[in-house]
Design a protein around this motif. Structure first.
Motif, PDB file in Angstrom:
ATOM      1  N   ILE A 140      21.428  41.653 -20.553  1.00  0.00           N
ATOM      2  CA  ILE A 140      22.700  41.868 -19.858  1.00  0.00           C
ATOM      3  C   ILE A 140      22.807  41.096 -18.543  1.00  0.00           C
ATOM      4  O   ILE A 140      23.740  41.302 -17.773  1.00  0.00           O
ATOM      5  CB  ILE A 140      22.962  43.370 -19.618  1.00  0.00           C
ATOM      6  N   THR A 141      21.887  40.172 -18.315  1.00  0.00           N
ATOM      7  CA  THR A 141      21.976  39.315 -17.139  1.00  0.00           C
ATOM      8  C   THR A 141      23.183  38.395 -17.284  1.00  0.00           C
ATOM      9  O   THR A 141      23.398  37.817 -18.355  1.00  0.00           O
ATOM     10  CB  THR A 141      20.692  38.467 -16.981  1.00  0.00           C
ATOM     11  N   HIS A 154      26.592  38.136 -21.759  1.00  0.00           N
ATOM     12  CA  HIS A 154      25.992  39.403 -21.320  1.00  0.00           C
ATOM     13  C   HIS A 154      26.829  40.623 -21.695  1.00  0.00           C
ATOM     14  O   HIS A 154      26.287  41.672 -22.023  1.00  0.00           O
ATOM     15  CB  HIS A 154      25.743  39.370 -19.815  1.00  0.00           C
ATOM     16  N   TYR A 201      26.163  41.809 -25.368  1.00  0.00           N
ATOM     17  CA  TYR A 201      24.783  42.053 -25.799  1.00  0.00           C
ATOM     18  C   TYR A 201      24.626  43.337 -26.624  1.00  0.00           C
ATOM     19  O   TYR A 201      24.029  43.319 -27.712  1.00  0.00           O
ATOM     20  CB  TYR A 201      23.849  42.079 -24.592  1.00  0.00           C
ATOM     21  N   SER A 228      25.768  35.676 -17.827  1.00  0.00           N
ATOM     22  CA  SER A 228      25.606  34.401 -18.522  1.00  0.00           C
ATOM     23  C   SER A 228      26.978  33.791 -18.785  1.00  0.00           C
ATOM     24  O   SER A 228      28.002  34.447 -18.609  1.00  0.00           O
ATOM     25  CB  SER A 228      24.843  34.610 -19.826  1.00  0.00           C
TER      26      SER A 228
END
Length: 142
Positions: free
Chosen positions: A36-37, A8, A11, A39
């Motif tokens: 952008i979650t 994320h 990204y 990870s």
């Protein structure tokens, strides 16, 4: 073909690198993550590494916050030589001397413009084929 992967934190930088690749008609395969979650970087390091191991892709680019974790994860894979580079000299040297097949970048360490120059250097530098470097790479594989 270039394999590209990120967590994320990488990204935004990945999107800029993809734009660079597309402008130069350089084929790539995006292994994520796609937003952008939060990870886990090892997942993307392994996907890019597998693509290189099975010869689906020739080189890889990995991005996380510092580049450290994702390069450690990639370097655990047989045949992967991931180099964390924060400057063009290192990107050139690792291709010339180590025949690195994965470039790792820290999105929180290098800015987009500088990262693009590092990518350009990495992609446009060939392995020297020098005997001493070949011998040393073989020693890494033992």
């Amino acid at each position: 073909m270039i394999a590209i992967g990120n967590d994320h934190t990488g990204y935004a930088l990945k999107k800029a690198i993809i734009e660079y690749l597309e402008e130069r008609n350089i084929a790539y395969k995006d292994f994520g993550c796609g937003d952008i979650t939060s990870s886990d970087y090892p997942e993307y390091a392994h996907e890019v590494g597998k693509a290189i191991q099975n010869k689906e892709c020739e080189l890889g680019i990995l991005i996380c916050g510092t580049g450290i974790g994702i390069s450690i994860a990639a370097n655990k894979m047989k045949g992967i030589r991931a180099a964390l580079c924060h400057d063009c000299f290192s990107a050139e040297a690792t291709r010339l001397h180590n025949d690195a097949n994965v470039l790792a970048l820290g999105a929180r360490v290098v800015g987009i413009g500088h990262a693009i120059k590092i990518v350009d250097t990495f992609l446009n530098t060939d392995f020297s084929q020098n005997e001493r470097h070949i011998r040393r790479i073989q020693m890494l594989e033992e």
